[in-house]
Motif scaffolding. Sequence first.
Motif, PDB file in Angstrom:
ATOM      1  N   PHE A  23       0.870  -1.184   0.000  1.00 14.85           N
ATOM      2  CA  PHE A  23       0.000   0.000   0.000  1.00 14.85           C
ATOM      3  C   PHE A  23       0.899   1.223   0.000  1.00 14.85           C
ATOM      4  CE2 PHE A  23      -2.685  -3.126   2.298  1.00 14.85           C
ATOM      5  CZ  PHE A  23      -3.809  -3.081   1.483  1.00 14.85           C
ATOM      6  N   VAL A  30       3.725   0.578   2.626  1.00 13.26           N
ATOM      7  CA  VAL A  30       3.553  -0.453   3.666  1.00 13.26           C
ATOM      8  C   VAL A  30       3.426  -1.787   2.947  1.00 13.26           C
ATOM      9  CG1 VAL A  30       2.089  -1.288   5.552  1.00 13.26           C
ATOM     10  CG2 VAL A  30       2.271   1.166   5.132  1.00 13.26           C
ATOM     11  N   ALA A  32       2.036  -4.972   3.311  1.00 15.95           N
ATOM     12  CA  ALA A  32       1.097  -5.710   4.169  1.00 15.95           C
ATOM     13  C   ALA A  32       1.282  -7.215   3.999  1.00 15.95           C
ATOM     14  CB  ALA A  32      -0.331  -5.306   3.830  1.00 15.95           C
ATOM     15  N   ALA A  51      -1.591 -11.725  14.780  1.00 17.85           N
ATOM     16  CA  ALA A  51      -1.793 -10.524  15.587  1.00 17.85           C
ATOM     17  C   ALA A  51      -2.308  -9.392  14.707  1.00 17.85           C
ATOM     18  CB  ALA A  51      -0.470 -10.128  16.228  1.00 17.85           C
ATOM     19  N   SER A  52      -2.728  -8.318  15.357  1.00 18.75           N
ATOM     20  CA  SER A  52      -3.200  -7.147  14.629  1.00 18.75           C
ATOM     21  C   SER A  52      -2.071  -6.603  13.738  1.00 18.75           C
ATOM     22  CB  SER A  52      -3.622  -6.094  15.660  1.00 18.75           C
ATOM     23  OG  SER A  52      -4.029  -4.952  14.996  1.00 18.75           O
ATOM     24  N   GLY A  53      -2.399  -6.319  12.487  1.00 13.91           N
ATOM     25  CA  GLY A  53      -1.396  -5.764  11.578  1.00 13.91           C
ATOM     26  C   GLY A  53      -0.574  -6.813  10.853  1.00 13.91           C
ATOM     27  N   SER A  54      -0.873  -8.122  11.071  1.00 12.10           N
ATOM     28  CA  SER A  54      -0.054  -9.163  10.441  1.00 12.10           C
ATOM     29  C   SER A  54      -0.413  -9.381   8.971  1.00 12.10           C
ATOM     30  CB  SER A  54      -0.187 -10.475  11.215  1.00 12.10           C
ATOM     31  OG  SER A  54      -1.546 -10.849  11.317  1.00 12.10           O
ATOM     32  N   GLY A  55      -1.561  -8.830   8.526  1.00  8.63           N
ATOM     33  CA  GLY A  55      -1.914  -8.949   7.112  1.00  8.63           C
ATOM     34  C   GLY A  55      -3.150  -9.784   6.840  1.00  8.63           C
ATOM     35  N   LYS A  56      -3.880 -10.154   7.892  1.00  5.74           N
ATOM     36  CA  LYS A  56      -5.036 -11.054   7.718  1.00  5.74           C
ATOM     37  C   LYS A  56      -6.122 -10.434   6.837  1.00  5.74           C
ATOM     38  CE  LYS A  56      -6.002 -11.204  12.107  1.00  5.74           C
ATOM     39  NZ  LYS A  56      -5.043 -10.233  12.655  1.00  5.74           N
ATOM     40  N   SER A  57      -6.503  -9.185   7.176  1.00  2.00           N
ATOM     41  CA  SER A  57      -7.592  -8.562   6.410  1.00  2.00           C
ATOM     42  C   SER A  57      -7.177  -8.321   4.970  1.00  2.00           C
ATOM     43  CB  SER A  57      -7.997  -7.218   7.024  1.00  2.00           C
ATOM     44  OG  SER A  57      -8.355  -7.421   8.349  1.00  2.00           O
ATOM     45  N   THR A  58      -5.901  -7.980   4.789  1.00  2.00           N
ATOM     46  CA  THR A  58      -5.402  -7.759   3.433  1.00  2.00           C
ATOM     47  C   THR A  58      -5.552  -9.043   2.617  1.00  2.00           C
ATOM     48  OG1 THR A  58      -3.838  -6.151   4.307  1.00  2.00           O
ATOM     49  CG2 THR A  58      -3.366  -7.028   2.111  1.00  2.00           C
ATOM     50  N   GLU A 181     -12.912 -13.034  11.352  1.00  4.06           N
ATOM     51  CA  GLU A 181     -13.205 -12.875  12.792  1.00  4.06           C
ATOM     52  C   GLU A 181     -14.684 -13.177  13.078  1.00  4.06           C
ATOM     53  OE1 GLU A 181     -10.953 -12.069  15.061  1.00  4.06           O
ATOM     54  OE2 GLU A 181      -9.372 -10.961  14.052  1.00  4.06           O
TER      55      GLU A 181
HETATM   56  N1  LIG Z   1      -5.395   0.598   2.666  1.00  2.00           N
HETATM   57  C1  LIG Z   1      -4.250   0.604   3.352  1.00  2.00           C
HETATM   58  N2  LIG Z   1      -3.356   1.618   3.200  1.00  2.00           N
HETATM   59  C2  LIG Z   1      -2.184   1.602   3.882  1.00  2.00           C
HETATM   60  N3  LIG Z   1      -1.792   0.616   4.726  1.00  2.00           N
HETATM   61  C3  LIG Z   1      -2.644  -0.405   4.920  1.00  2.00           C
HETATM   62  C4  LIG Z   1      -3.910  -0.464   4.250  1.00  2.00           C
HETATM   63  N4  LIG Z   1      -4.545  -1.608   4.656  1.00  2.00           N
HETATM   64  C5  LIG Z   1      -3.707  -2.213   5.526  1.00  2.00           C
HETATM   65  N5  LIG Z   1      -2.572  -1.502   5.686  1.00  2.00           N
HETATM   66  C6  LIG Z   1      -1.421  -1.866   6.546  1.00  2.00           C
HETATM   67  O1  LIG Z   1      -1.031  -3.181   6.205  1.00  2.00           O
HETATM   68  C7  LIG Z   1      -0.670  -3.932   7.382  1.00  2.00           C
HETATM   69  C8  LIG Z   1      -1.554  -5.172   7.497  1.00  2.00           C
HETATM   70  O2  LIG Z   1      -2.891  -4.754   7.774  1.00  2.00           O
HETATM   71  P1  LIG Z   1      -4.133  -5.752   7.906  1.00  2.00           P
HETATM   72  O3  LIG Z   1      -5.346  -4.916   8.110  1.00  2.00           O
HETATM   73  O4  LIG Z   1      -4.131  -6.701   6.758  1.00  2.00           O
HETATM   74  O5  LIG Z   1      -3.746  -6.556   9.232  1.00  2.00           O
HETATM   75  P2  LIG Z   1      -4.680  -7.471  10.153  1.00  2.00           P
HETATM   76  O6  LIG Z   1      -3.832  -8.649  10.530  1.00  2.00           O
HETATM   77  O7  LIG Z   1      -5.960  -7.763   9.475  1.00  2.00           O
HETATM   78  O8  LIG Z   1      -4.929  -6.555  11.410  1.00  2.00           O
HETATM   79  P3  LIG Z   1      -6.273  -6.413  12.325  1.00  2.00           P
HETATM   80  O9  LIG Z   1      -6.404  -7.739  13.045  1.00  2.00           O
HETATM   81  O10 LIG Z   1      -5.928  -5.287  13.237  1.00  2.00           O
HETATM   82  O11 LIG Z   1      -7.400  -6.130  11.398  1.00  2.00           O
HETATM   83  C9  LIG Z   1      -0.797  -2.980   8.542  1.00  2.00           C
HETATM   84  O12 LIG Z   1       0.477  -2.406   8.792  1.00  2.00           O
HETATM   85  C10 LIG Z   1      -1.765  -1.924   8.029  1.00  2.00           C
HETATM   86  O13 LIG Z   1      -1.540  -0.688   8.651  1.00  2.00           O
END
Ligand SMILES: Nc1ncnc2c1ncn2[C@@H]1O[C@H](COP(=O)(O)OP(=O)(O)OP(=O)(O)O)[C@@H](O)[C@H]1O
Length: 298
Positions: A23, A30, A32, A51-58, A181
């Motif tokens: 991103f 970043v 992801a 964990a939060s920020g590990s990339g799951k939602s991406t 989740e």
């Molecule tokens: N649209 C975006 N623009 C910039 N950075 C992004 C974007 N989406 C995600 N990120 C970054 O990519 C990394 C992974 O984010 P992601 O949301 O995939 O993690 P996650 O494991 O799902 O976290 P959570 O459990 O908190 O939702 C994080 O550092 C986040 O800040």
Amino acid sequence: MTMTATSAQPTSAIHCRELVRIFSAEGVEVQALQGLDLEVARGELTALVGASGSGKSTLLSILSGLDVPTAGQASVAGFDLLAMRERDRIGYRRNVVGFVWQQTGRNLIPYLTAAENISLTLAVAGHPRAHRAARAGELIDLLGIGDLGDRVPRQLSGGQQQRVAIAVALANSPEVLLADEPTGELDEANSALVLEAMRDVNERLGVTVLIVTHDPGVSDHVRRTVQIRDGRTSTETLRRTEVSDDGAERHIAEEFAVLDRVGRLQLPPDYVQALELRRRVKLSLETDHVQVRKGDTE
Ligand SMILES: Nc1ncnc2c1ncn2[C@@H]1O[C@H](COP(=O)(O)OP(=O)(O)OP(=O)(O)O)[C@@H](O)[C@H]1O
């Protein structure tokens, strides 16, 4: 629908190799996903925990066809998500994958009953009226929500809403069910019921299920848990049940590090901390294992 699946990975429901998603926001990049590998076989039930920020939602956005990766390979049920044309994405999201999201409000239309929510999904996909009622009835039976069909979401508990959401997600018989989740807003007892419902539909319908969560407790309910760390899959835990000669059952969980195509693996952070490993480690090849030792001090 004119979409055709490529047959590159016929046995994999989900195939990701060296998947990268970068991103860029205001000149800052970043990463992801940093070369993520993941194989999920057809009919498997897998949890992806991180964990939060590990990339799951991406990852889930990519698998659900909402986002496109920067590089690498990603396919679901044989559909190549990097090559898929924009107009095919709607059909893909409607017929190939089903979703259950954490926010129950995102799964169900609040002013429709449970049965109407299921029927609407079928109507949107063009199923004839007569078929809709029969299919809605089947799904209601399957999820054990027979007495809830006439209720609107606010008359249902969080766990009941998520079970209706699973029925909605399965209405079009998708090959793969993706859950983000799904127990995030539930207490322990309701979480267990929803996870059991996922396991049940996986076993009875053969639908491939991927549950993405930060909750390590999910691994008690699935045979395979894949850990994601810093945008890569790091370790996997496999659970099995052994029955001894006297009939007693033993649940065994074993953790494995994931080796990628070029031989890279991540050491678990607690191993790194316990031995204060830094920067360089010594490897030696033994007859049946590889030894990793603290490197020279500088
Ligand atoms: N649209 C975006 N623009 C910039 N950075 C992004 C974007 N989406 C995600 N990120 C970054 O990519 C990394 C992974 O984010 P992601 O949301 O995939 O993690 P996650 O494991 O799902 O976290 P959570 O459990 O908190 O939702 C994080 O550092 C986040 O800040």
